[in-house]
Enzyme design. Structure first.
Site, PDB file in Angstrom:
ATOM      1  CG  ASP A   1      -0.330  -0.413   2.512  1.00  0.00           C
ATOM      2  OD1 ASP A   1       0.914  -0.376   2.614  1.00  0.00           O
ATOM      3  OD2 ASP A   1      -1.070  -0.765   3.446  1.00  0.00           O
TER       4      ASP A   1
ATOM      5  CG  ASN B   1      -9.545  -1.497  12.059  1.00  0.00           C
ATOM      6  OD1 ASN B   1      -8.589  -2.093  11.569  1.00  0.00           O
ATOM      7  ND2 ASN B   1     -10.034  -0.390  11.528  1.00  0.00           N
TER       8      ASN B   1
ATOM      9  CG  HIS C   1      -6.363  -2.091   8.883  1.00  0.00           C
ATOM     10  ND1 HIS C   1      -6.540  -1.081   9.796  1.00  0.00           N
ATOM     11  CD2 HIS C   1      -5.059  -2.006   8.498  1.00  0.00           C
ATOM     12  CE1 HIS C   1      -5.399  -0.433   9.947  1.00  0.00           C
ATOM     13  NE2 HIS C   1      -4.483  -0.976   9.172  1.00  0.00           N
TER      14      HIS C   1
ATOM     15  CD  GLU D   1      -9.322   1.040   7.723  1.00  0.00           C
ATOM     16  OE1 GLU D   1      -9.424   0.233   8.665  1.00  0.00           O
ATOM     17  OE2 GLU D   1      -8.644   2.088   7.810  1.00  0.00           O
TER      18      GLU D   1
END
Ligand code: GLP
Length: 237
Positions: free
Chosen positions: A62, A128, A130, A135
């Site tokens: 990313d 969370n 990810h 996400e």
């Protein structure tokens, strides 16, 4: 999933290094790389070693949208300073954060991944759940895409920036479908603030609410975690 529990992040780096070495020894040519604080000890062990990637290709997960490669906060800069300057690859690919046409950039990056199928992909995990920047709620069918970062991710990544306002609001990320195509995955996590995400990934339901739980469906995943990140697992490893 093969789960390896280590004492701390330093020991995790040694385990991560061993997986890279083993892959190289067995002919791996394309390495999927990740940024963040998690893989740093693995990269340190690689840098100290005599492993040679000069015939290999790297493909990163990313990159932030709107950040130039020479900006210290870019993932390109991170990779150069933590790995590439000391251990150059034959060629290294990252999404271009400054791409004028994001839709074209996404297509270009998908082509890069198709032309360089990843033998070993290293991953961190967000609090969370990810992976990459996928996400919670992200469709599992997408390949590279532009992501609107969640508040929790912006807040978690603010530590690398002067202020939370400086954290980009979007990123290019390989999709879950791209990640699942890798032949072998290592996911590393260190620290108590990753314990919920790790529990969700290993023991929770296989759900888009915890993106990393998709890895339950991959045949070749090595999880390297420290005792703190493993602390909420009901099974002992
Ligand atoms: C970022 C990155 C992820 C990384 C995660 C955890 O959002 N896009 O690839 O795994 O955060 O970061 P850290 O390793 O710093 O905890």
């Amino acid at each position: 999933m093969k789960v390896i529990v280590v004492k701390d992040q330093a020991a995790g780096g040694v385990e991560g290094y061993k997986v890279f070495k083993n892959a190289l020894d067995n002919g791996a040519k394309v390495f999927g790389l990740a940024t963040g604080s998690t893989p740093v000890t693995t990269y340190q062990e690689i840098v100290k070693s005599d492993l040679d990637f000069s015939n290999c290709t790297s493909v990163n997960l990313d990159e932030y949208v709107g950040i130039a490669p020479e900006n210290e906060q870019s993932y390109k800069y991170f990779m150069k300073s933590h790995l590439f300057d000391q251990k150059p690859f034959k060629e290294s690919f990252l999404p271009n954060g400054l791409a004028a046409n994001p839709a074209e950039e996404v297509k270009r990056y998908d082509k890069v991944i198709d032309e360089h199928p990843i033998d070993l992909q290293i991953l961190g995990i967000g609090r969370n759940g990810h992976i990459g920047f996928n996400e919670p709620g992200t469709s599992r069918d997408v390949t590279t895409h532009v992501v609107d970062l969640t508040e929790s991710t912006i807040e978690a990544n603010a530590r690398f920036f002067a202020s939370e306002n400086d954290v980009p609001k979007q990123a290019f990320s390989m999709g879950l479908a791209s990640i699942m195509k890798s032949k072998h995955l290592i996911l590393e996590a260190f620290g108590e603030n990753k314990a919920d995400a790790i529990k969700g990934m290993i023991e929770g339901p296989d759900t888009v609410d915890c993106p990393a739980s998709i890895l339950q469906n991959h045949a070749n995943v090595t999880v390297i975690i420290d005792e703190a990140a493993a602390s909420k697992l009901s099974k002992k490893y």
